[in-house]
Write a protein that holds these residues in place. Structure first.
Motif, PDB file in Angstrom:
ATOM      1  N   ASP A 514      30.706   6.788   5.034  1.00  0.00           N
ATOM      2  CA  ASP A 514      29.495   6.149   4.532  1.00  0.00           C
ATOM      3  C   ASP A 514      28.235   6.785   5.125  1.00  0.00           C
ATOM      4  O   ASP A 514      27.276   6.100   5.499  1.00  0.00           O
ATOM      5  N   GLY A 515      28.247   8.114   5.212  1.00  0.00           N
ATOM      6  CA  GLY A 515      27.066   8.844   5.673  1.00  0.00           C
ATOM      7  C   GLY A 515      26.937   8.970   7.170  1.00  0.00           C
ATOM      8  O   GLY A 515      25.943   9.523   7.659  1.00  0.00           O
ATOM      9  N   LYS A 516      27.943   8.520   7.934  1.00  0.00           N
ATOM     10  CA  LYS A 516      27.854   8.592   9.387  1.00  0.00           C
ATOM     11  C   LYS A 516      28.344   9.919   9.953  1.00  0.00           C
ATOM     12  O   LYS A 516      28.229  10.163  11.150  1.00  0.00           O
ATOM     13  N   ALA A 517      28.879  10.777   9.112  1.00  0.00           N
ATOM     14  CA  ALA A 517      29.375  12.071   9.574  1.00  0.00           C
ATOM     15  C   ALA A 517      29.195  13.111   8.479  1.00  0.00           C
ATOM     16  O   ALA A 517      29.292  12.802   7.287  1.00  0.00           O
ATOM     17  N   ASP A 518      28.929  14.324   8.902  1.00  0.00           N
ATOM     18  CA  ASP A 518      28.817  15.468   7.996  1.00  0.00           C
ATOM     19  C   ASP A 518      29.678  16.589   8.552  1.00  0.00           C
ATOM     20  O   ASP A 518      29.716  16.823   9.770  1.00  0.00           O
ATOM     21  N   LEU A 519      30.362  17.300   7.670  1.00  0.00           N
ATOM     22  CA  LEU A 519      31.231  18.390   8.087  1.00  0.00           C
ATOM     23  C   LEU A 519      31.142  19.519   7.076  1.00  0.00           C
ATOM     24  O   LEU A 519      31.295  19.295   5.872  1.00  0.00           O
ATOM     25  N   PRO A 561      27.942   7.755  14.955  1.00  0.00           N
ATOM     26  CA  PRO A 561      28.883   6.628  14.900  1.00  0.00           C
ATOM     27  C   PRO A 561      28.238   5.265  15.096  1.00  0.00           C
ATOM     28  O   PRO A 561      28.776   4.265  14.642  1.00  0.00           O
ATOM     29  N   LEU A 562      27.100   5.219  15.780  1.00  0.00           N
ATOM     30  CA  LEU A 562      26.422   3.946  15.983  1.00  0.00           C
ATOM     31  C   LEU A 562      24.936   4.207  16.168  1.00  0.00           C
ATOM     32  O   LEU A 562      24.497   5.342  16.391  1.00  0.00           O
ATOM     33  N   ALA A 563      24.156   3.153  16.060  1.00  0.00           N
ATOM     34  CA  ALA A 563      22.701   3.280  16.116  1.00  0.00           C
ATOM     35  C   ALA A 563      22.273   3.918  17.429  1.00  0.00           C
ATOM     36  O   ALA A 563      22.685   3.498  18.512  1.00  0.00           O
ATOM     37  N   GLY A 564      21.466   4.957  17.333  1.00  0.00           N
ATOM     38  CA  GLY A 564      20.932   5.625  18.511  1.00  0.00           C
ATOM     39  C   GLY A 564      21.748   6.790  19.006  1.00  0.00           C
ATOM     40  O   GLY A 564      21.260   7.588  19.805  1.00  0.00           O
ATOM     41  N   LEU A 565      23.004   6.907  18.577  1.00  0.00           N
ATOM     42  CA  LEU A 565      23.878   7.987  19.051  1.00  0.00           C
ATOM     43  C   LEU A 565      24.008   9.067  17.987  1.00  0.00           C
ATOM     44  O   LEU A 565      24.338   8.783  16.840  1.00  0.00           O
ATOM     45  N   SER A 566      23.758  10.307  18.382  1.00  0.00           N
ATOM     46  CA  SER A 566      23.870  11.451  17.466  1.00  0.00           C
ATOM     47  C   SER A 566      24.599  12.589  18.173  1.00  0.00           C
ATOM     48  O   SER A 566      24.298  12.902  19.334  1.00  0.00           O
ATOM     49  N   ILE A 567      25.561  13.174  17.476  1.00  0.00           N
ATOM     50  CA  ILE A 567      26.324  14.305  18.011  1.00  0.00           C
ATOM     51  C   ILE A 567      26.311  15.411  16.969  1.00  0.00           C
ATOM     52  O   ILE A 567      26.650  15.181  15.807  1.00  0.00           O
ATOM     53  N   ILE A 568      25.891  16.598  17.368  1.00  0.00           N
ATOM     54  CA  ILE A 568      25.943  17.755  16.483  1.00  0.00           C
ATOM     55  C   ILE A 568      26.718  18.867  17.181  1.00  0.00           C
ATOM     56  O   ILE A 568      26.716  18.964  18.414  1.00  0.00           O
ATOM     57  N   GLY A 569      27.389  19.679  16.394  1.00  0.00           N
ATOM     58  CA  GLY A 569      28.165  20.749  16.988  1.00  0.00           C
ATOM     59  C   GLY A 569      28.463  21.846  15.987  1.00  0.00           C
ATOM     60  O   GLY A 569      28.302  21.674  14.778  1.00  0.00           O
ATOM     61  N   ASN A 570      28.908  22.970  16.504  1.00  0.00           N
ATOM     62  CA  ASN A 570      29.295  24.091  15.653  1.00  0.00           C
ATOM     63  C   ASN A 570      30.258  24.979  16.409  1.00  0.00           C
ATOM     64  O   ASN A 570      30.312  24.963  17.648  1.00  0.00           O
ATOM     65  N   GLY A 571      31.015  25.770  15.665  1.00  0.00           N
ATOM     66  CA  GLY A 571      31.941  26.699  16.291  1.00  0.00           C
ATOM     67  C   GLY A 571      32.376  27.770  15.309  1.00  0.00           C
ATOM     68  O   GLY A 571      32.227  27.625  14.089  1.00  0.00           O
ATOM     69  N   VAL A 572      32.914  28.848  15.843  1.00  0.00           N
ATOM     70  CA  VAL A 572      33.388  29.947  15.013  1.00  0.00           C
ATOM     71  C   VAL A 572      34.552  30.637  15.702  1.00  0.00           C
ATOM     72  O   VAL A 572      34.601  30.730  16.941  1.00  0.00           O
ATOM     73  N   VAL A 573      35.507  31.058  14.907  1.00  0.00           N
ATOM     74  CA  VAL A 573      36.576  31.958  15.344  1.00  0.00           C
ATOM     75  C   VAL A 573      36.598  33.097  14.335  1.00  0.00           C
ATOM     76  O   VAL A 573      36.727  32.860  13.125  1.00  0.00           O
ATOM     77  N   MET A 574      36.435  34.332  14.815  1.00  0.00           N
ATOM     78  CA  MET A 574      36.357  35.452  13.883  1.00  0.00           C
ATOM     79  C   MET A 574      36.982  36.704  14.481  1.00  0.00           C
ATOM     80  O   MET A 574      37.244  36.785  15.685  1.00  0.00           O
ATOM     81  N   THR A 622      23.012  13.039  21.877  1.00  0.00           N
ATOM     82  CA  THR A 622      21.893  12.243  22.395  1.00  0.00           C
ATOM     83  C   THR A 622      22.158  10.769  22.117  1.00  0.00           C
ATOM     84  O   THR A 622      22.786  10.410  21.114  1.00  0.00           O
ATOM     85  N   TYR A 623      21.656   9.941  23.026  1.00  0.00           N
ATOM     86  CA  TYR A 623      21.708   8.497  22.806  1.00  0.00           C
ATOM     87  C   TYR A 623      20.366   7.889  23.172  1.00  0.00           C
ATOM     88  O   TYR A 623      19.866   8.094  24.286  1.00  0.00           O
ATOM     89  N   GLU A 624      19.779   7.149  22.228  1.00  0.00           N
ATOM     90  CA  GLU A 624      18.511   6.469  22.455  1.00  0.00           C
ATOM     91  C   GLU A 624      18.763   4.970  22.537  1.00  0.00           C
ATOM     92  O   GLU A 624      19.334   4.367  21.618  1.00  0.00           O
ATOM     93  N   ILE A 625      18.331   4.372  23.649  1.00  0.00           N
ATOM     94  CA  ILE A 625      18.481   2.931  23.832  1.00  0.00           C
ATOM     95  C   ILE A 625      17.640   2.208  22.793  1.00  0.00           C
ATOM     96  O   ILE A 625      16.460   2.500  22.605  1.00  0.00           O
ATOM     97  N   GLN A 626      18.237   1.226  22.124  1.00  0.00           N
ATOM     98  CA  GLN A 626      17.638   0.624  20.945  1.00  0.00           C
ATOM     99  C   GLN A 626      16.855  -0.653  21.217  1.00  0.00           C
ATOM    100  O   GLN A 626      16.074  -1.086  20.367  1.00  0.00           O
TER     101      GLN A 626
END
Length: 712
Positions: A514-519, A561-574, A622-626
């Protein structure tokens, strides 16, 4: 409300037609986002049959990013490259191949001897992976990195701040925007900054920049945007880092050790004027006309050649370049976007014309320098010391006129099936005329006048398809080609053949939970041909004999996953490979033939290209206290991994892998933002990228504090 008040309100609420404003649940880089670098239209990323990564200003702010190298950690497979940047400018590879730079969709300098970019005026960074020549013409095989700048707004806004930190770092900036008094329908913006750092290992940097811009709403359907950039950059470069020893290991010395000459310096001045006119002819037809003139002067004195330490711990073959470039780049673009239908099939058609002129005067002298002991280096501080000899290498003028036509059709066959077809032709007439010495390091070798005059017609393509079983899932496949003339002053002479590239890519883009994750996941095969390399017996003169290929898989994700918490990441194998069937030598490792005394050579075919790691990854949370008294307090934590790489084409000189941890904390109090960013939490000794015969140490444990005032 009076008609006059209504008119003013209309002006305030007006937005620039060139920029797609994302609000609500449309987050930067998601499949719903619009990144025009991918298509030059307002097509959402789910409909683009290629990978486009986005780094918004909010992430740059959280991470305390003030330079491009740190920003690019947020883009999968992108890594810094010494060749091209030479310690004073940005240079990157993506998927193992070189990236090109753009600024608001206009080319921003060459692949080599470019400039050091700051982040003060950047709204977001967009990276189109793979050859982008069908859209942009002069575009690197690894991708197109476009800096989207902050635009004037009709509502008043003021932001000012400063940063203090390790290595004597201090900076300040101001950003003010709003309607211009007594000038109806005109909004302006001024961004100015100053930056100084003594730098780790004495790599000092002084930067002054000012970027005023104006937007004039000529009518409801027409706007004129004018922007000007002035940049003064004085940077001390290091092309050696820590040298390798005779056993092909990084020398066992302090990471503070300096092998670069004390006289190293660069002085770069850039003045760039841009005008962009946008005309919304109808709801389905729009036209954009852009003109840019970019004047640059570059004076540099830097180390060039040098070898790893031999059995006696001595580095030989050390040289330095003293060079001055005076360059002018003129670009005129005119393009239109037409949205139409043929029966049930929808089309978004892009057509364009571009004229580009390049005029560069360049002069270089090459100096031979004394050998040094890598375990107790005593380096020269001027060009007048003993054992230093110099002579003119070249004095030349490079000029080019390019006329281009391009077209692209994005076809919605149904709601689920979409196609893209793109084609571009570039007709380039270029010349390289002037004096050139046969052997740069031999003052006794002849220097002669020579001319290179060529006309090339290059046609490039981009095609692909997208299948969307749902609005939140898209599968795609794409193929693109690239071709351009590398108008660089780094090699002795321009190539008589264009650099070419191609890429095949398949992947998936999805929004989950429901829009809480992108891949986003992509599998790719990319290749690069006819780029400059230096071969044995060439007299240290680069020739266009390079050829590489990379296969791999990369991934990027975002999770909330919840209000105030954001996780971004990336990776590669080549798996990057050199496909050039050419020879290279290393006197320290391979030695010389005992009979002929000639350098022993070995093929580099199948080896890994210089400076390219096969695995990389980055994670930032990052996590921002709400709520409560601590509302607005934000904590951030990041980890960066980079696999090993090589400093030489023979793959003898290995730079080790590393893992580095960073942290951040910030607090917002009404109109004030306070932040602390800590880099390299464990004070790890690591090396960011290879140099010519060594590896560049990363910064030790360091901290930076900033305060920002916001008035809107």
């Amino acid at each position: 409300m009076t008609s006059q008040d209504a008119g003013k309100e209309k002006e305030k609420s007006a937005t620039l037609p060139e920029i797609k404003v994302t609000t609500g649940r449309v987050r930067p880089g998601t499949i719903e986002d619009v990144a025009r670098t991918g298509s030059k239209t307002d097509t959402p990323l789910r409909d683009i049959p290629a990978t486009v990564n986005v780094v918004p200003a909010s992430v740059l702010k959280e991470q305390g990013v003030i330079e491009m190298n740190d920003a690019m950690r947020n883009v999968s497979s992108v890594q810094p490259l010494m060749g091209g940047g030479y310690g004073f400018a940005n240079s990157f590879t993506s998927r193992g191949l070189a990236l090109s730079f753009f600024r608001d969709y206009i080319p921003d300098g060459n692949l080599q001897n470019n400039y050091f970019r700051t982040m003060y005026d950047i709204e977001r960074i967009e990276v189109l992976k793979g050859p982008g020549s069908a859209l942009f013409g002069v575009a690197g095989p690894g991708g197109s990195l476009n800096l989207v700048t902050k635009q004037p707004r009709y509502n008043f806004g003021l932001s000012a701040g400063t940063m203090l930190g390790s290595f004597g770092t201090r900076n300040g900036y101001v950003d003010v925007t709003g309607a211009i008094p007594y000038l109806p329908n005109v909004a302006g913006r001024l961004i100015a900054d100053m930056e100084h750092t003594d730098g780790f290992r004495g790599l000092e940097r002084n930067i002054v920049e000012a970027s005023p811009s104006f937007t004039w709403r000529l009518a409801d359907d027409k706007t004129l945007h004018v922007d000007y950039d002035h940049r003064e950059l004085k940077i001390k470069p290091d092309n050696y880092g820590i040298l390798f020893d005779a056993n092909s290991n990084i020398a066992n010395v302090s990471r503070d050790t300096r092998y670069y000459s004390g006289f190293n310096k660069t002085d770069h001045t850039i003045n760039r004027l841009g005008l962009t006119h946008h005309w919304a002819i109808s709801d389905t037809l729009s036209m954009r006309t852009a003109f840019v003139y970019d004047a640059r002067t570059l004076g540099l004195l830097r180390n060039a050649g040098g070898n790893q330490g031999n059995a006696s711990g001595i580095s030989t073959g050390r040289t330095a370049y003293q060079q001055f470039d005076n360059a002018g780049y003129t670009t005129l673009q005119n393009e239109f976007v037409w949205k139409t239908s043929t029966g049930p099939v929808k089309h978004t058609f892009l057509g364009g014309f571009e004229y580009k002129n390049v005029d560069i005067n360049a002069a270089r002298s090459t100096y031979t320098l004394p050998s040094i002991n890598i375990f107790n280096p005593i380096v020269e501080t001027s060009l007048t010391g003993p054992g230093i000899n110099g002579s003119l290498t070249f004095d030349r003028r490079i000029s080019s006129d390019q006329v281009s036509f391009y077209a692209q059709d994005q076809i919605d066959l149904t709601e689920q099936f979409k196609l893209r077809l793109g084609i571009r032709n570039d007709l380039v007439h270029y010349s390289d005329k002037g004096l050139q010495r046969a052997t740069p390091t031999n003052p006794g070798s002849p220097i002669r006048y020579r001319e290179i005059v060529q006309t090339k017609s290059m046609t490039t393509y981009s095609t692909g398809g997208v299948y969307q079983p749902t609005q939140n899932l898209a599968f795609y496949a794409g193929y693109s080609t690239g071709a351009f003339i590398n108008l660089s002053t780094e090699p002795q002479a321009l190539s008589t053949a264009p650099e070419t590239s191609d890429q095949v890519e398949v992947g998936a883009k999805m929004m989950l939970f429901d829009g809480k994750a992108d891949l986003n996941v992509a599998l790719f095969q990319s290749s690069r041909n006819n780029y400059f390399v230096t071969l044995p017996g060439s007299g240290n003169i680069p020739t266009p004999d390079g050829k590489d290929q990379t296969r791999g898989v990369e991934v990027s994700l975002g999770v909330r996953p919840l209000a105030g918490l954001s996780i971004i990441g990336n990776g590669v194998v080549m798996d990057p490979e050199t496909k050039a069937r050419v020879l290279a030598s290393n006197e320290v490792v391979l030695g010389r033939d005992p009979i002929t005394n000639a350098l022993i050579t070995r093929s580099i075919y199948g080896n890994r290209p210089v400076g390219v790691a096969t695995t990389m990854g980055n994670l930032w949370a990052t996590y921002e206290i709400q709520s409560g008294l601590a509302r607005g307090l934000t904590f951030g934590f990041g980890v960066t991994y980079k696999g090993d790489s090589y400093a030489d084409s023979l793959n003898f000189l290995k730079v080790p892998s590393y893992v580095v941890f960073d942290a951040a904390a910030s607090y917002r109090i009404k109109r004030v933002d306070l932040a602390v960013n800590i880099k390299n939490l464990t004070d790890k000794t690591y090396y960011t990228n290879p140099t010519f015969a060594g590896a560049l140490p990363g910064n030790p444990l360091s901290a930076f504090g900033s305060i920002r005032f916001n008035f809107n």
